[in-house]
Scaffold this motif. Sequence first.
Motif, PDB file in Angstrom:
ATOM      1  N   ASP A 188       0.815  -1.217   0.000  1.00 11.43           N
ATOM      2  CA  ASP A 188       0.000   0.000   0.000  1.00 11.43           C
ATOM      3  C   ASP A 188       0.847   1.266   0.000  1.00 11.43           C
ATOM      4  OD1 ASP A 188      -2.547  -1.061  -0.183  1.00 11.43           O
ATOM      5  OD2 ASP A 188      -2.885  -1.127   1.982  1.00 11.43           O
ATOM      6  N   GLY A 189       2.040   1.177  -0.617  1.00 16.10           N
ATOM      7  CA  GLY A 189       2.900   2.355  -0.727  1.00 16.10           C
ATOM      8  C   GLY A 189       3.699   2.674   0.522  1.00 16.10           C
ATOM      9  N   LYS A 190       3.628   1.817   1.553  1.00 14.91           N
ATOM     10  CA  LYS A 190       4.304   2.095   2.826  1.00 14.91           C
ATOM     11  C   LYS A 190       5.289   0.980   3.149  1.00 14.91           C
ATOM     12  CE  LYS A 190       0.099   4.322   4.575  1.00 14.91           C
ATOM     13  NZ  LYS A 190      -0.984   4.241   5.593  1.00 14.91           N
ATOM     14  N   ILE A 191       6.577   1.317   3.159  1.00 14.83           N
ATOM     15  CA  ILE A 191       7.602   0.323   3.457  1.00 14.83           C
ATOM     16  C   ILE A 191       7.388  -0.305   4.830  1.00 14.83           C
ATOM     17  CG2 ILE A 191      10.072   0.046   3.982  1.00 14.83           C
ATOM     18  CD1 ILE A 191       9.604   0.016   1.072  1.00 14.83           C
ATOM     19  N   GLU A 192       6.886   0.485   5.782  1.00 17.61           N
ATOM     20  CA  GLU A 192       6.680  -0.040   7.138  1.00 17.61           C
ATOM     21  C   GLU A 192       5.657  -1.171   7.172  1.00 17.61           C
ATOM     22  OE1 GLU A 192       4.539   4.062   6.977  1.00 17.61           O
ATOM     23  OE2 GLU A 192       6.353   3.109   6.168  1.00 17.61           O
ATOM     24  N   ASN A 193       4.825  -1.266   6.147  1.00 23.07           N
ATOM     25  CA  ASN A 193       3.857  -2.366   6.094  1.00 23.07           C
ATOM     26  C   ASN A 193       4.526  -3.718   5.874  1.00 23.07           C
ATOM     27  OD1 ASN A 193       1.646  -0.781   6.603  1.00 23.07           O
ATOM     28  ND2 ASN A 193       0.957  -0.657   4.478  1.00 23.07           N
ATOM     29  N   LEU A 194       5.820  -3.694   5.524  1.00 24.64           N
ATOM     30  CA  LEU A 194       6.565  -4.951   5.419  1.00 24.64           C
ATOM     31  C   LEU A 194       6.560  -5.670   6.769  1.00 24.64           C
ATOM     32  CD1 LEU A 194       8.264  -6.639   3.399  1.00 24.64           C
ATOM     33  CD2 LEU A 194      10.283  -5.501   4.321  1.00 24.64           C
ATOM     34  N   ASP A 195       6.617  -4.907   7.849  1.00 20.78           N
ATOM     35  CA  ASP A 195       6.576  -5.506   9.191  1.00 20.78           C
ATOM     36  C   ASP A 195       5.241  -6.208   9.426  1.00 20.78           C
ATOM     37  OD1 ASP A 195       9.108  -4.472   9.703  1.00 20.78           O
ATOM     38  OD2 ASP A 195       8.323  -2.656  10.643  1.00 20.78           O
ATOM     39  N   ILE A 196       4.151  -5.590   8.963  1.00 18.47           N
ATOM     40  CA  ILE A 196       2.819  -6.179   9.121  1.00 18.47           C
ATOM     41  C   ILE A 196       2.734  -7.493   8.344  1.00 18.47           C
ATOM     42  CG2 ILE A 196       0.370  -5.868   8.565  1.00 18.47           C
ATOM     43  CD1 ILE A 196       0.766  -2.868   9.068  1.00 18.47           C
ATOM     44  N   LEU A 197       3.256  -7.493   7.133  1.00 16.26           N
ATOM     45  CA  LEU A 197       3.212  -8.700   6.307  1.00 16.26           C
ATOM     46  C   LEU A 197       4.087  -9.800   6.894  1.00 16.26           C
ATOM     47  CD1 LEU A 197       3.321  -7.057   2.756  1.00 16.26           C
ATOM     48  CD2 LEU A 197       1.330  -7.944   3.967  1.00 16.26           C
ATOM     49  N   PHE A 198       5.249  -9.421   7.406  1.00 15.81           N
ATOM     50  CA  PHE A 198       6.136 -10.408   8.027  1.00 15.81           C
ATOM     51  C   PHE A 198       5.457 -11.033   9.248  1.00 15.81           C
ATOM     52  CE2 PHE A 198       9.513 -11.804  10.889  1.00 15.81           C
ATOM     53  CZ  PHE A 198      10.341 -12.498  10.028  1.00 15.81           C
ATOM     54  N   ASP A 199       4.844 -10.187  10.069  1.00 14.91           N
ATOM     55  CA  ASP A 199       4.163 -10.684  11.269  1.00 14.91           C
ATOM     56  C   ASP A 199       2.983 -11.590  10.914  1.00 14.91           C
ATOM     57  OD1 ASP A 199       5.942  -9.279  12.824  1.00 14.91           O
ATOM     58  OD2 ASP A 199       4.590  -7.595  13.221  1.00 14.91           O
ATOM     59  N   ALA A 200       2.398 -11.381   9.725  1.00 11.21           N
ATOM     60  CA  ALA A 200       1.289 -12.228   9.264  1.00 11.21           C
ATOM     61  C   ALA A 200       1.792 -13.581   8.749  1.00 11.21           C
ATOM     62  CB  ALA A 200       0.499 -11.525   8.168  1.00 11.21           C
ATOM     63  N   GLY A 201       3.124 -13.721   8.609  1.00 12.49           N
ATOM     64  CA  GLY A 201       3.700 -14.998   8.204  1.00 12.49           C
ATOM     65  C   GLY A 201       4.352 -15.027   6.847  1.00 12.49           C
ATOM     66  N   PHE A 202       4.346 -13.902   6.132  1.00 14.40           N
ATOM     67  CA  PHE A 202       4.936 -13.897   4.790  1.00 14.40           C
ATOM     68  C   PHE A 202       6.458 -13.977   4.861  1.00 14.40           C
ATOM     69  CE2 PHE A 202       0.772 -11.998   4.002  1.00 14.40           C
ATOM     70  CZ  PHE A 202       0.368 -12.741   2.907  1.00 14.40           C
ATOM     71  N   ARG A 203       7.022 -14.867   4.017  1.00 13.75           N
ATOM     72  CA  ARG A 203       8.478 -15.066   4.003  1.00 13.75           C
ATOM     73  C   ARG A 203       9.064 -14.959   2.591  1.00 13.75           C
ATOM     74  NH1 ARG A 203       7.308 -14.055   8.329  1.00 13.75           N
ATOM     75  NH2 ARG A 203       7.805 -15.132  10.282  1.00 13.75           N
ATOM     76  N   MET A 204       8.262 -14.555   1.620  1.00  9.21           N
ATOM     77  CA  MET A 204       8.736 -14.402   0.243  1.00  9.21           C
ATOM     78  C   MET A 204       7.870 -13.343  -0.430  1.00  9.21           C
ATOM     79  SD  MET A 204       9.162 -17.398  -2.687  1.00  9.21           S
ATOM     80  CE  MET A 204       7.403 -17.743  -2.935  1.00  9.21           C
ATOM     81  N   MET A 205       8.489 -12.485  -1.249  1.00  7.30           N
ATOM     82  CA  MET A 205       7.713 -11.476  -1.978  1.00  7.30           C
ATOM     83  C   MET A 205       8.465 -11.054  -3.232  1.00  7.30           C
ATOM     84  SD  MET A 205       5.828  -8.012  -0.612  1.00  7.30           S
ATOM     85  CE  MET A 205       7.288  -7.188   0.015  1.00  7.30           C
TER      86      MET A 205
END
Length: 335
Positions: free
Chosen positions: A193-210
């Motif tokens: 969503d245009g926000k680098i800090e959202n990478l933390d949200i995705l990581f915490d949700a379990g994402f390990r590849m992008m």
Amino acid sequence: MKKLLKIIAVIFAVLIAVFLIGFFGFAPDYVASSRNRVINKPPYEVSEKAKILHEKLLVADLHADSLLWNYDLNKRQTANQVDVPRLLDGNVALQAFTVVTKTPRGQNIEQNDGKSDNIFLLTLAQLQPFENLSSLTKRATWQAAKLHEHAANSGGKLVVIKTKKDLQNFLTRRKTEKIVGGWLGIEGAHALDGKIENLDILFDAGFRMMSPSHFFDNDISGSAHGIEKYGLTEKGKEMIRRMEQKGMLVDLAHASPKTIEDVLQMATKPVVVSHTGVRGTCDNQRNLSDEQLKAIAKTGGIVGIGFWETAVCGESAESIAKAIRHTANVIGTNH
């Protein structure tokens, strides 16, 4: 006149009702079935020699969009292609569940812009949470939650992999148990969503590849199928650094040639290409050149060959095997 207006109003109301029933009741399943075609229907004949070989393999599938569709992964499906029972039947050890958050209308491998959003209508038809209509990050975390829910309801048959220790424990269990491990990936960093800090949200949700991009250019990088096909932006370079720090895999599937070049110049860890074809057997905009293959292998990375016509220029197992053999000849079986 009043009677005529009343009749028109009733007809209009009926048409709206029919549309709503079709849109919310039948459209999601219809779209899922049409987008997950199986070319050759079962039953399948496999030689005894192939069965014996296959049972000895550690099979990892690096790409499946299964979480986009509303069905129970723990039940054997008739239309969709991936579910836990069939993964177990097929001796698949590891399955990447790669999340799609936005695709363009008229999607093609040559040139797309990011102005349209096919997934918006699917999100609406599936009655997803209201916030998913406007936030791609929310769409991603919603799909991630689905995988965790499927795993919780699988009776231990589906295990979500987040760390090296998770993987080691899973592989130890798999020696004596019939289980499958799943991990989360994302198709395109527009999911931030245009926000680098959202990478933390995705990581915490379990994402390990992008992957930096999917079918259109974004504020992170250019796509092989975008309009301008540029490389990493400054924000994109920051994202790659953050992904490496977190231990996330950078996936170069769909990346523009310039993005591939930029990522490889700064990568300090192995990168992957989760699903692709190779120009050595199928020369088109979607696929990798031998030079790109070699550069990816130099990072210690892995290239996954896709099982569809655009990737391998055919619909047969022979076409797939030809692409795999070419890739192995160029960069070795380890990659």
